[in-house]
Design a protein around this motif. Structure first.
Motif, PDB file in Angstrom:
ATOM      1  N   LEU A 112       0.829  -1.206   0.000  1.00 33.71           N
ATOM      2  CA  LEU A 112       0.000   0.000   0.000  1.00 33.71           C
ATOM      3  C   LEU A 112       0.866   1.260   0.000  1.00 33.71           C
ATOM      4  O   LEU A 112       0.544   2.240  -0.684  1.00 33.71           O
ATOM      5  N   SER A 113       1.957   1.232   0.734  1.00 33.26           N
ATOM      6  CA  SER A 113       2.880   2.376   0.751  1.00 33.26           C
ATOM      7  C   SER A 113       3.480   2.590  -0.631  1.00 33.26           C
ATOM      8  O   SER A 113       3.587   3.734  -1.102  1.00 33.26           O
ATOM      9  N   ASP A 114       3.867   1.506  -1.277  1.00 35.51           N
ATOM     10  CA  ASP A 114       4.407   1.599  -2.638  1.00 35.51           C
ATOM     11  C   ASP A 114       3.363   2.165  -3.597  1.00 35.51           C
ATOM     12  O   ASP A 114       3.679   3.014  -4.446  1.00 35.51           O
ATOM     13  N   GLU A 137       3.522   5.604  -5.856  1.00 37.89           N
ATOM     14  CA  GLU A 137       3.340   5.611  -7.308  1.00 37.89           C
ATOM     15  C   GLU A 137       2.371   6.703  -7.755  1.00 37.89           C
ATOM     16  O   GLU A 137       2.499   7.256  -8.844  1.00 37.89           O
ATOM     17  N   TRP A 138       1.388   7.011  -6.904  1.00 40.49           N
ATOM     18  CA  TRP A 138       0.422   8.044  -7.252  1.00 40.49           C
ATOM     19  C   TRP A 138       0.915   9.446  -6.889  1.00 40.49           C
ATOM     20  O   TRP A 138       0.287  10.441  -7.247  1.00 40.49           O
ATOM     21  N   GLY A 139       2.060   9.529  -6.214  1.00 38.11           N
ATOM     22  CA  GLY A 139       2.554  10.786  -5.674  1.00 38.11           C
ATOM     23  C   GLY A 139       2.501  11.981  -6.608  1.00 38.11           C
ATOM     24  O   GLY A 139       1.989  13.033  -6.239  1.00 38.11           O
ATOM     25  N   ASP A 140       3.030  11.866  -7.802  1.00 37.42           N
ATOM     26  CA  ASP A 140       3.074  13.000  -8.726  1.00 37.42           C
ATOM     27  C   ASP A 140       1.904  13.022  -9.705  1.00 37.42           C
ATOM     28  O   ASP A 140       1.805  13.941 -10.518  1.00 37.42           O
ATOM     29  N   ASP A 172      -5.421   8.453  -0.241  1.00 38.57           N
ATOM     30  CA  ASP A 172      -6.280   7.300   0.072  1.00 38.57           C
ATOM     31  C   ASP A 172      -5.452   6.081   0.456  1.00 38.57           C
ATOM     32  O   ASP A 172      -5.766   5.373   1.411  1.00 38.57           O
ATOM     33  N   PHE A 173      -4.389   5.831  -0.310  1.00 44.01           N
ATOM     34  CA  PHE A 173      -3.541   4.683   0.011  1.00 44.01           C
ATOM     35  C   PHE A 173      -2.810   4.886   1.333  1.00 44.01           C
ATOM     36  O   PHE A 173      -2.627   3.947   2.103  1.00 44.01           O
ATOM     37  N   ASN A 174      -2.434   6.119   1.611  1.00 45.67           N
ATOM     38  CA  ASN A 174      -1.819   6.400   2.911  1.00 45.67           C
ATOM     39  C   ASN A 174      -2.801   6.184   4.060  1.00 45.67           C
ATOM     40  O   ASN A 174      -2.419   5.724   5.137  1.00 45.67           O
TER      41      ASN A 174
END
Length: 77
Positions: free
Chosen positions: A28-30, A34-37, A45-47
């Motif tokens: 989930l962290s990965d 991946e959605w960061g930028d 949401d993943f965080n």
């Protein structure tokens, strides 16, 4: 001779599930990264999912410690 731990089965299951949950948290962290930028909302949401799962790791850690020491839920030692 060492006395067998009465919580052997619980320990086996808890350790297995703890490893699986840690893998979930890592994935989930990965995914969040991946959605960061690309999409801040999905990153958040993943965080949030990581934050929802993380406390269960702490619960399992405490339970594993107790069972490893031969203490159950009802033992107030």
């Amino acid at each position: 001779m060492k006395k067998p731990n009465p919580y052997r089965e619980e320990l086996t299951l808890a350790r297995s599930q703890r490893r699986r949950l840690q893998t979930i948290v890592s994935k989930l962290s990965d995914m969040s990264t991946e959605w960061g930028d690309l999409h801040g909302g999905l990153e958040g949401d993943f965080n949030l999912l990581v934050g929802a799962v993380q406390p269960q790791l702490e619960v399992l850690d405490k339970q594993i410690e107790d069972w490893s020491n031969g203490r159950g839920d009802c033992d107030d030692a």
